[in-house]
Design an enzyme around this catalytic site. Structure first.
Site, PDB file in Angstrom:
ATOM      1  N   SER A  67       0.744  -1.402  -0.028  1.00 38.62           N
ATOM      2  CA  SER A  67       0.052  -0.086  -0.154  1.00 38.62           C
ATOM      3  C   SER A  67       0.769   1.431   0.089  1.00 38.62           C
ATOM      4  O   SER A  67       0.209   2.461  -0.002  1.00 38.62           O
ATOM      5  CB  SER A  67      -0.875   0.184   1.165  1.00 38.62           C
ATOM      6  N   THR A  84      -1.837   3.856   3.593  1.00 35.32           N
ATOM      7  CA  THR A  84      -1.144   4.796   3.742  1.00 35.32           C
ATOM      8  C   THR A  84      -0.282   5.099   4.846  1.00 35.32           C
ATOM      9  O   THR A  84      -0.670   4.687   6.081  1.00 35.32           O
ATOM     10  CB  THR A  84      -1.966   6.126   3.685  1.00 35.32           C
ATOM     11  N   THR A  89       1.697   7.057  -0.508  1.00 38.66           N
ATOM     12  CA  THR A  89       0.960   5.696  -0.648  1.00 38.66           C
ATOM     13  C   THR A  89       0.939   5.659  -1.995  1.00 38.66           C
ATOM     14  O   THR A  89       0.951   6.398  -2.918  1.00 38.66           O
ATOM     15  CB  THR A  89      -0.724   6.305  -0.175  1.00 38.66           C
ATOM     16  N   VAL A 108      -6.576  10.082  -7.758  1.00 36.59           N
ATOM     17  CA  VAL A 108      -5.534  10.781  -6.700  1.00 36.59           C
ATOM     18  C   VAL A 108      -6.497  10.695  -5.179  1.00 36.59           C
ATOM     19  O   VAL A 108      -7.624  11.221  -5.351  1.00 36.59           O
ATOM     20  CB  VAL A 108      -5.184  12.164  -6.975  1.00 36.59           C
ATOM     21  N   GLY A 109      -5.772  10.254  -4.295  1.00 32.49           N
ATOM     22  CA  GLY A 109      -6.510  10.282  -2.848  1.00 32.49           C
ATOM     23  C   GLY A 109      -6.129  11.456  -2.172  1.00 32.49           C
ATOM     24  O   GLY A 109      -5.779  12.498  -2.718  1.00 32.49           O
ATOM     25  N   ASP A 110      -6.383  11.273  -1.062  1.00 36.03           N
ATOM     26  CA  ASP A 110      -6.126  12.334   0.040  1.00 36.03           C
ATOM     27  C   ASP A 110      -4.608  12.616   0.419  1.00 36.03           C
ATOM     28  O   ASP A 110      -4.324  13.785   0.711  1.00 36.03           O
ATOM     29  CB  ASP A 110      -6.811  12.027   1.286  1.00 36.03           C
ATOM     30  N   THR A 149      -5.335   8.374   7.071  1.00 34.09           N
ATOM     31  CA  THR A 149      -5.590   7.235   6.438  1.00 34.09           C
ATOM     32  C   THR A 149      -6.806   6.618   6.228  1.00 34.09           C
ATOM     33  O   THR A 149      -7.543   7.099   6.974  1.00 34.09           O
ATOM     34  CB  THR A 149      -4.330   6.296   7.120  1.00 34.09           C
ATOM     35  N   GLY A 150      -6.859   5.808   5.036  1.00 34.48           N
ATOM     36  CA  GLY A 150      -8.049   5.191   4.715  1.00 34.48           C
ATOM     37  C   GLY A 150      -8.744   5.601   3.530  1.00 34.48           C
ATOM     38  O   GLY A 150      -7.844   6.209   2.580  1.00 34.48           O
ATOM     39  N   GLY A 196      -9.478   7.822   0.617  1.00 33.34           N
ATOM     40  CA  GLY A 196      -9.179   9.042   0.596  1.00 33.34           C
ATOM     41  C   GLY A 196     -10.229   9.925  -0.076  1.00 33.34           C
ATOM     42  O   GLY A 196     -10.536  11.256   0.366  1.00 33.34           O
TER      43      GLY A 196
HETATM   44  N1  GLY Z   1      -5.605   7.347   1.722  1.00 29.47           N
HETATM   45  C1  GLY Z   1      -5.042   6.766   0.720  1.00 29.47           C
HETATM   46  C2  GLY Z   1      -5.927   7.047  -0.369  1.00 29.47           C
HETATM   47  O1  GLY Z   1      -7.054   7.001  -0.308  1.00 29.47           O
HETATM   48  O2  GLY Z   1      -5.368   7.259  -1.380  1.00 29.47           O
END
Ligand code: GLY
Length: 327
Positions: A86, A188, A206, A217-219, A239-240, A242
């Protein structure tokens, strides 16, 4: 007519000395109790892989680095683990079989750098630091970020993790999109560090959601969502899933709640409650975890659901804990 009325009422407000200028807002916030600054180094980071990351961060400090070095070197350690599914190039790929990486870093001078959707480079966190230190920008994406990495002479890598490729081929049989809660008990890496001068920094990196759409694209690289640092107040990272974090600006919210007087733990809990309420249109099958570190060294951790682990390193002890959760 209505704009003239608006102009006149703004004039009246100015006359009454209550114009909502940033200066006035700052004065109001300054009335909050000031936060004493901790000068004992501390590092907090997400999931089981945080233990090794914390050690690497403390090592960076011992080698003469500051909070920014601690943040970068801490998560660099996680990116270097090519078995990690991850984070880094070992991460699970997108639905086209390509592993794309997101990362961000922010320091005590309020400088920030991030990269998104980068492939072929092992250390997106160092590219993000390059954005912070060597460009007038805060974020570079895709090909542009890769060109920038090449200009910094970062080594390209064509590594693909056989285990990640095997999982992708298995996923292709159904191609069903479904977040997996606490996947492999890690996700992440978000890391918050305070150095021996009391300066704060944070980093987040991540490979993002497994089997995501190409370009997703995540958070993690979004300042204010996956990471936020305000040296006066504190720092937060997430984390989690995004998408849920981006919609709630969770890291920024945690820092702002601390600014208003919430403890780091209260801030994490309130932000997770807010996120859960904001995302009530979603199915329940996702996890989010948040960490906070206040300038006085007090920290908080909270998960949406059970299973969110974090590593805390202070006073020579580095230990893994499980956060309390909403559900
Ligand atoms: N928290 C990582 C993502 O959602 O990409």
């Amino acid at each position: 007519m209505s704009s003239r009325r608006g102009f006149l009422s703004r004039l009246a407000l100015l006359g009454a000395g209550v114009a909502a200028s940033p200066l006035v807002l700052g004065e109001v916030l300054k009335k909050k109790k000031s936060i004493a600054r901790n000068v004992k180094p501390i590092v907090i980071s997400t999931w089981d892989h945080g233990v090794a990351a914390n050690d690497a961060a403390m090592q960076a400090l011992k080698s003469g680095g500051d909070a920014l070095d601690m943040a970068e070197k801490g998560v660099y350690n996680t990116e270097s683990d090519l078995k990690n599914l991850s984070v880094g190039l070992g991460g699970l790929p997108d639905r086209d079989g390509i592993t794309t990486l997101d990362a961000s870093i922010m320091d005590y001078k309020h400088r920030a750098g991030s990269v998104a959707c980068v492939s072929g480079y092992a250390h997106p966190i160092s590219i993000a630091r390059g954005v912070l230190e060597k460009t007038p920008h805060a974020m570079l994406v895709g090909e542009g970020a890769e060109q920038f990495a090449a200009s910094l002479k970062f080594e390209k890598s064509s590594y693909t993790n056989p285990e990640a490729q095997k999982a992708w081929k298995e996923w292709l049989k159904t191609s069903e999109y479904k977040p997996i809660i606490n996947i492999e008990n890690h996700d992440t890496i978000g890391l918050l560090a305070q150095d021996s001068k009391g300066q704060l920094a944070g980093a987040c990196t991540t490979s993002g959601l497994a089997f995501k759409m190409h370009g997703r694209v995540g958070d993690s690289p979004i300042i204010g969502a996956g990471l936020y640092v305000d040296n006066e107040i504190g720092a937060a990272t997430c984390t989690g899933l995004g998408e849920t974090v981006i919609r709630s600006c969770t890291s920024f919210l945690v820092v702002e709640l601390m600014r208003q007087g919430a403890s780091p733990q209260e801030a994490c809990e309130e932000a997770i409650k807010r996120l859960y309420a904001n995302n009530s249109f979603m199915t329940d099958e996702y996890q989010v975890g948040v960490l906070a570190l206040r300038a006085d060294g007090e920290f908080g951790a909270f998960g949406l659901r059970k299973g969110f682990t974090y590593a805390i390193c202070q006073n020579g002890q580095n230990e893994l804990r499980e956060a309390k959760s909403l559900i």
